[in-house]
Motif scaffolding. Sequence first.
Motif, PDB file in Angstrom:
ATOM      1  N   LYS A  98      -3.056  34.141  47.921  1.00  0.00           N
ATOM      2  CA  LYS A  98      -4.301  33.372  47.830  1.00  0.00           C
ATOM      3  C   LYS A  98      -4.239  32.098  48.665  1.00  0.00           C
ATOM      4  O   LYS A  98      -5.239  31.654  49.197  1.00  0.00           O
ATOM      5  CB  LYS A  98      -4.599  33.025  46.374  1.00  0.00           C
ATOM      6  CG  LYS A  98      -5.039  34.213  45.565  1.00  0.00           C
ATOM      7  CD  LYS A  98      -5.355  33.829  44.148  1.00  0.00           C
ATOM      8  CE  LYS A  98      -5.724  35.051  43.340  1.00  0.00           C
ATOM      9  NZ  LYS A  98      -5.982  34.737  41.938  1.00  0.00           N
ATOM     10  N   ASN A  99      -3.038  31.510  48.799  1.00  0.00           N
ATOM     11  CA  ASN A  99      -2.937  30.280  49.586  1.00  0.00           C
ATOM     12  C   ASN A  99      -2.996  30.551  51.089  1.00  0.00           C
ATOM     13  O   ASN A  99      -3.193  29.633  51.870  1.00  0.00           O
ATOM     14  CB  ASN A  99      -1.673  29.503  49.220  1.00  0.00           C
ATOM     15  CG  ASN A  99      -0.415  30.324  49.390  1.00  0.00           C
ATOM     16  OD1 ASN A  99      -0.445  31.444  49.870  1.00  0.00           O
ATOM     17  ND2 ASN A  99       0.695  29.749  48.980  1.00  0.00           N
ATOM     18  N   GLU A 100      -2.826  31.807  51.534  1.00  0.00           N
ATOM     19  CA  GLU A 100      -2.961  32.159  52.949  1.00  0.00           C
ATOM     20  C   GLU A 100      -4.411  32.416  53.346  1.00  0.00           C
ATOM     21  O   GLU A 100      -4.750  32.409  54.516  1.00  0.00           O
ATOM     22  CB  GLU A 100      -2.150  33.418  53.268  1.00  0.00           C
ATOM     23  CG  GLU A 100      -0.668  33.234  53.244  1.00  0.00           C
ATOM     24  CD  GLU A 100       0.047  34.542  53.574  1.00  0.00           C
ATOM     25  OE1 GLU A 100      -0.614  35.600  53.617  1.00  0.00           O
ATOM     26  OE2 GLU A 100       1.248  34.485  53.768  1.00  0.00           O
ATOM     27  N   ILE A 101      -5.264  32.672  52.365  1.00  0.00           N
ATOM     28  CA  ILE A 101      -6.657  33.021  52.653  1.00  0.00           C
ATOM     29  C   ILE A 101      -7.439  31.769  52.995  1.00  0.00           C
ATOM     30  O   ILE A 101      -7.470  30.812  52.233  1.00  0.00           O
ATOM     31  CB  ILE A 101      -7.297  33.750  51.448  1.00  0.00           C
ATOM     32  CG1 ILE A 101      -6.567  35.060  51.189  1.00  0.00           C
ATOM     33  CG2 ILE A 101      -8.773  34.012  51.711  1.00  0.00           C
ATOM     34  CD1 ILE A 101      -7.041  35.798  49.963  1.00  0.00           C
ATOM     35  N   LYS A 102      -8.030  31.779  54.178  1.00  0.00           N
ATOM     36  CA  LYS A 102      -8.829  30.656  54.635  1.00  0.00           C
ATOM     37  C   LYS A 102     -10.269  30.762  54.143  1.00  0.00           C
ATOM     38  O   LYS A 102     -10.872  29.787  53.712  1.00  0.00           O
ATOM     39  CB  LYS A 102      -8.820  30.622  56.170  1.00  0.00           C
ATOM     40  CG  LYS A 102      -9.257  29.310  56.772  1.00  0.00           C
ATOM     41  CD  LYS A 102      -9.374  29.346  58.297  1.00  0.00           C
ATOM     42  CE  LYS A 102      -8.197  29.945  59.005  1.00  0.00           C
ATOM     43  NZ  LYS A 102      -8.303  29.884  60.473  1.00  0.00           N
ATOM     44  N   GLU A 103     -10.826  31.982  54.205  1.00  0.00           N
ATOM     45  CA  GLU A 103     -12.230  32.165  53.866  1.00  0.00           C
ATOM     46  C   GLU A 103     -12.497  33.626  53.508  1.00  0.00           C
ATOM     47  O   GLU A 103     -11.892  34.535  54.063  1.00  0.00           O
ATOM     48  CB  GLU A 103     -13.083  31.768  55.076  1.00  0.00           C
ATOM     49  CG  GLU A 103     -14.557  31.844  54.867  1.00  0.00           C
ATOM     50  CD  GLU A 103     -15.320  31.433  56.127  1.00  0.00           C
ATOM     51  OE1 GLU A 103     -16.471  31.034  55.958  1.00  0.00           O
ATOM     52  OE2 GLU A 103     -14.785  31.544  57.238  1.00  0.00           O
ATOM     53  N   LEU A 154     -14.621  32.494  45.118  1.00  0.00           N
ATOM     54  CA  LEU A 154     -14.749  31.258  44.356  1.00  0.00           C
ATOM     55  C   LEU A 154     -13.399  30.580  44.146  1.00  0.00           C
ATOM     56  O   LEU A 154     -13.296  29.352  44.216  1.00  0.00           O
ATOM     57  CB  LEU A 154     -15.418  31.545  43.011  1.00  0.00           C
ATOM     58  CG  LEU A 154     -16.874  32.033  43.093  1.00  0.00           C
ATOM     59  CD1 LEU A 154     -17.379  32.408  41.715  1.00  0.00           C
ATOM     60  CD2 LEU A 154     -17.756  30.975  43.733  1.00  0.00           C
ATOM     61  N   GLU A 155     -12.349  31.364  43.937  1.00  0.00           N
ATOM     62  CA  GLU A 155     -11.001  30.803  43.771  1.00  0.00           C
ATOM     63  C   GLU A 155     -10.500  30.160  45.054  1.00  0.00           C
ATOM     64  O   GLU A 155      -9.859  29.125  45.030  1.00  0.00           O
ATOM     65  CB  GLU A 155     -10.022  31.890  43.300  1.00  0.00           C
ATOM     66  CG  GLU A 155     -10.232  32.333  41.893  1.00  0.00           C
ATOM     67  CD  GLU A 155      -9.305  33.462  41.509  1.00  0.00           C
ATOM     68  OE1 GLU A 155      -8.311  33.717  42.247  1.00  0.00           O
ATOM     69  OE2 GLU A 155      -9.548  34.113  40.476  1.00  0.00           O
ATOM     70  N   VAL A 156     -10.800  30.792  46.200  1.00  0.00           N
ATOM     71  CA  VAL A 156     -10.350  30.259  47.487  1.00  0.00           C
ATOM     72  C   VAL A 156     -11.101  28.977  47.822  1.00  0.00           C
ATOM     73  O   VAL A 156     -10.523  28.036  48.370  1.00  0.00           O
ATOM     74  CB  VAL A 156     -10.524  31.339  48.601  1.00  0.00           C
ATOM     75  CG1 VAL A 156     -10.374  30.722  49.974  1.00  0.00           C
ATOM     76  CG2 VAL A 156      -9.547  32.467  48.382  1.00  0.00           C
ATOM     77  N   GLU A 157     -12.398  28.928  47.511  1.00  0.00           N
ATOM     78  CA  GLU A 157     -13.190  27.737  47.811  1.00  0.00           C
ATOM     79  C   GLU A 157     -12.772  26.535  46.974  1.00  0.00           C
ATOM     80  O   GLU A 157     -12.925  25.400  47.405  1.00  0.00           O
ATOM     81  CB  GLU A 157     -14.678  28.031  47.602  1.00  0.00           C
ATOM     82  CG  GLU A 157     -15.262  28.910  48.667  1.00  0.00           C
ATOM     83  CD  GLU A 157     -16.710  29.288  48.397  1.00  0.00           C
ATOM     84  OE1 GLU A 157     -17.231  28.965  47.303  1.00  0.00           O
ATOM     85  OE2 GLU A 157     -17.327  29.906  49.278  1.00  0.00           O
ATOM     86  N   LYS A 158     -12.225  26.769  45.784  1.00  0.00           N
ATOM     87  CA  LYS A 158     -11.766  25.678  44.935  1.00  0.00           C
ATOM     88  C   LYS A 158     -10.558  24.970  45.549  1.00  0.00           C
ATOM     89  O   LYS A 158     -10.404  23.779  45.413  1.00  0.00           O
ATOM     90  CB  LYS A 158     -11.386  26.191  43.542  1.00  0.00           C
ATOM     91  CG  LYS A 158     -12.561  26.536  42.681  1.00  0.00           C
ATOM     92  CD  LYS A 158     -12.093  27.010  41.329  1.00  0.00           C
ATOM     93  CE  LYS A 158     -13.252  27.452  40.471  1.00  0.00           C
ATOM     94  NZ  LYS A 158     -12.795  27.983  39.177  1.00  0.00           N
ATOM     95  N   VAL A 159      -9.712  25.741  46.173  1.00  0.00           N
ATOM     96  CA  VAL A 159      -8.463  25.183  46.734  1.00  0.00           C
ATOM     97  C   VAL A 159      -8.700  24.488  48.011  1.00  0.00           C
ATOM     98  O   VAL A 159      -9.360  23.767  48.432  1.00  0.00           O
ATOM     99  CB  VAL A 159      -7.448  26.300  47.011  1.00  0.00           C
ATOM    100  CG1 VAL A 159      -6.214  25.774  47.676  1.00  0.00           C
ATOM    101  CG2 VAL A 159      -7.110  27.013  45.733  1.00  0.00           C
TER     102      VAL A 159
END
Length: 159
Positions: A98-103, A154-159
């Motif tokens: 999840k931390n590698e996902i930009k968008e 939504l999880e990626v946008e929070k980070v």
Amino acid sequence: MTDEQLKHKSKFKYNMSFYYQSTIIYFVAFAIYLLIRGQFVESSYTLITRDPIIYLLAFIVVVSLFALLFNLYRNRYIEFSNEGLIFSDRFSSKLINKNEIKEVKLGKDKRYGKSNALKLVRIKIKPRIRPFVVRPSDYENESELLKKFLQLKLEVEKV
């Protein structure tokens, strides 16, 4: 629900219905052509084997059957876990943290206009230039898969 049921629910298998349907349709067309093209001579049925269309239809049926069996053997699926997203098949698996996902973009294929059946999910990853593109309609339980991708977005946008 138990943890095992939640894990099973987040696993989406590749939809094989297209391969089944095309193989059956090609085989039925081949069989009907054989029946029509054959000849009844003296109360027996003889097949004309020098017809190139018979060979062409037989080749198409064999290729379709091979594609079906190969995809059954390959056993592709997408799995959502706490660490991220896993694209997997019998031969390999690719974990995207999840931390590698930009968008994560949810959209439609522009070539086909407003059809909901052709939605696309584009996943941009930091070390990679080209995004992963997933068609949720290619997997079983498309609506649940879209909900999982929306939740991931939504999880990626929070980070």
